[in-house]
Design a protein around this motif. Structure first.
Motif, PDB file in Angstrom:
ATOM      1  N   LEU A  25       6.453 -12.673 -10.458  1.00  0.00           N
ATOM      2  CA  LEU A  25       4.444 -12.343 -10.925  1.00  0.00           C
ATOM      3  C   LEU A  25       4.214 -11.964 -10.331  1.00  0.00           C
ATOM      4  O   LEU A  25       3.273 -11.137 -10.789  1.00  0.00           O
ATOM      5  N   GLU A  26       4.656 -11.264  -8.870  1.00  0.00           N
ATOM      6  CA  GLU A  26       4.289  -9.520  -7.987  1.00  0.00           C
ATOM      7  C   GLU A  26       4.436  -9.123  -8.490  1.00  0.00           C
ATOM      8  O   GLU A  26       3.334  -7.911  -8.578  1.00  0.00           O
ATOM      9  N   ASN A  27       5.490  -8.305  -9.698  1.00  0.00           N
ATOM     10  CA  ASN A  27       5.627  -7.422 -10.384  1.00  0.00           C
ATOM     11  C   ASN A  27       4.839  -7.059 -11.724  1.00  0.00           C
ATOM     12  O   ASN A  27       4.081  -5.701 -11.295  1.00  0.00           O
ATOM     13  N   SER A  28       4.594  -8.872 -11.904  1.00  0.00           N
ATOM     14  CA  SER A  28       3.596  -8.200 -13.155  1.00  0.00           C
ATOM     15  C   SER A  28       2.239  -7.956 -12.470  1.00  0.00           C
ATOM     16  O   SER A  28       1.341  -8.159 -13.090  1.00  0.00           O
ATOM     17  N   LEU A  29       2.043  -8.981 -11.156  1.00  0.00           N
ATOM     18  CA  LEU A  29       0.429  -8.612 -10.750  1.00  0.00           C
ATOM     19  C   LEU A  29      -0.282  -7.154 -10.508  1.00  0.00           C
ATOM     20  O   LEU A  29      -1.331  -6.476 -10.513  1.00  0.00           O
ATOM     21  N   TRP A  46       0.741 -16.661  -8.555  1.00  0.00           N
ATOM     22  CA  TRP A  46       1.899 -16.598  -7.459  1.00  0.00           C
ATOM     23  C   TRP A  46       1.426 -17.651  -6.486  1.00  0.00           C
ATOM     24  O   TRP A  46       2.185 -17.906  -5.150  1.00  0.00           O
ATOM     25  N   TRP A  47       0.537 -18.204  -6.147  1.00  0.00           N
ATOM     26  CA  TRP A  47      -0.301 -18.700  -4.906  1.00  0.00           C
ATOM     27  C   TRP A  47       0.378 -19.982  -5.375  1.00  0.00           C
ATOM     28  O   TRP A  47       1.149 -20.495  -4.013  1.00  0.00           O
ATOM     29  N   VAL A  48       0.836 -20.535  -6.285  1.00  0.00           N
ATOM     30  CA  VAL A  48       1.005 -21.946  -6.281  1.00  0.00           C
ATOM     31  C   VAL A  48       2.552 -21.512  -6.540  1.00  0.00           C
ATOM     32  O   VAL A  48       3.441 -22.636  -5.424  1.00  0.00           O
ATOM     33  N   LYS A  49       3.269 -20.619  -6.572  1.00  0.00           N
ATOM     34  CA  LYS A  49       4.942 -20.135  -6.462  1.00  0.00           C
ATOM     35  C   LYS A  49       4.990 -20.676  -5.688  1.00  0.00           C
ATOM     36  O   LYS A  49       6.440 -21.148  -5.011  1.00  0.00           O
ATOM     37  N   THR A  50       4.603 -19.611  -4.108  1.00  0.00           N
ATOM     38  CA  THR A  50       5.059 -19.685  -2.969  1.00  0.00           C
ATOM     39  C   THR A  50       4.242 -20.291  -2.139  1.00  0.00           C
ATOM     40  O   THR A  50       4.475 -20.495  -0.947  1.00  0.00           O
TER      41      THR A  50
END
Length: 75
Positions: free
Chosen positions: A25-29, A45-49
């Motif tokens: 998700l971070e790389n896609s962002l 990403w916020w939810v995942k982390t």
């Protein structure tokens, strides 16, 4: 004086299973070009982390309505 519970106490955490890893998700962002796509990836990403536990927190951070964030999560 009446006791009024906080908003967080009245709502329940939402459960959302995100299959992508936080790194993905971070790389896609970082590679996203449109603003809307960046917002949606950032939300995931916020939810995942674990930075977000309630829908109203998500809406506050995105400066969007709860209806919008719920709609995005449903897509």
């Amino acid at each position: 004086m009446a006791f009024i519970p906080s908003l967080a106490a009245m709502t329940r955490p939402f459960v959302l299973e995100i299959t992508e890893s936080a790194e993905f998700l971070e790389n896609s962002l970082k590679q996203a070009k449109s603003g809307t796509r960046k917002e949606r990836l950032l939300m995931l990403w916020w939810v995942k982390t674990g930075q977000i536990r309630y829908r109203f927190e998500l809406s506050d951070r995105l400066s969007r309505s709860e209806a919008t964030s719920s709609r995005w999560l449903g897509q």
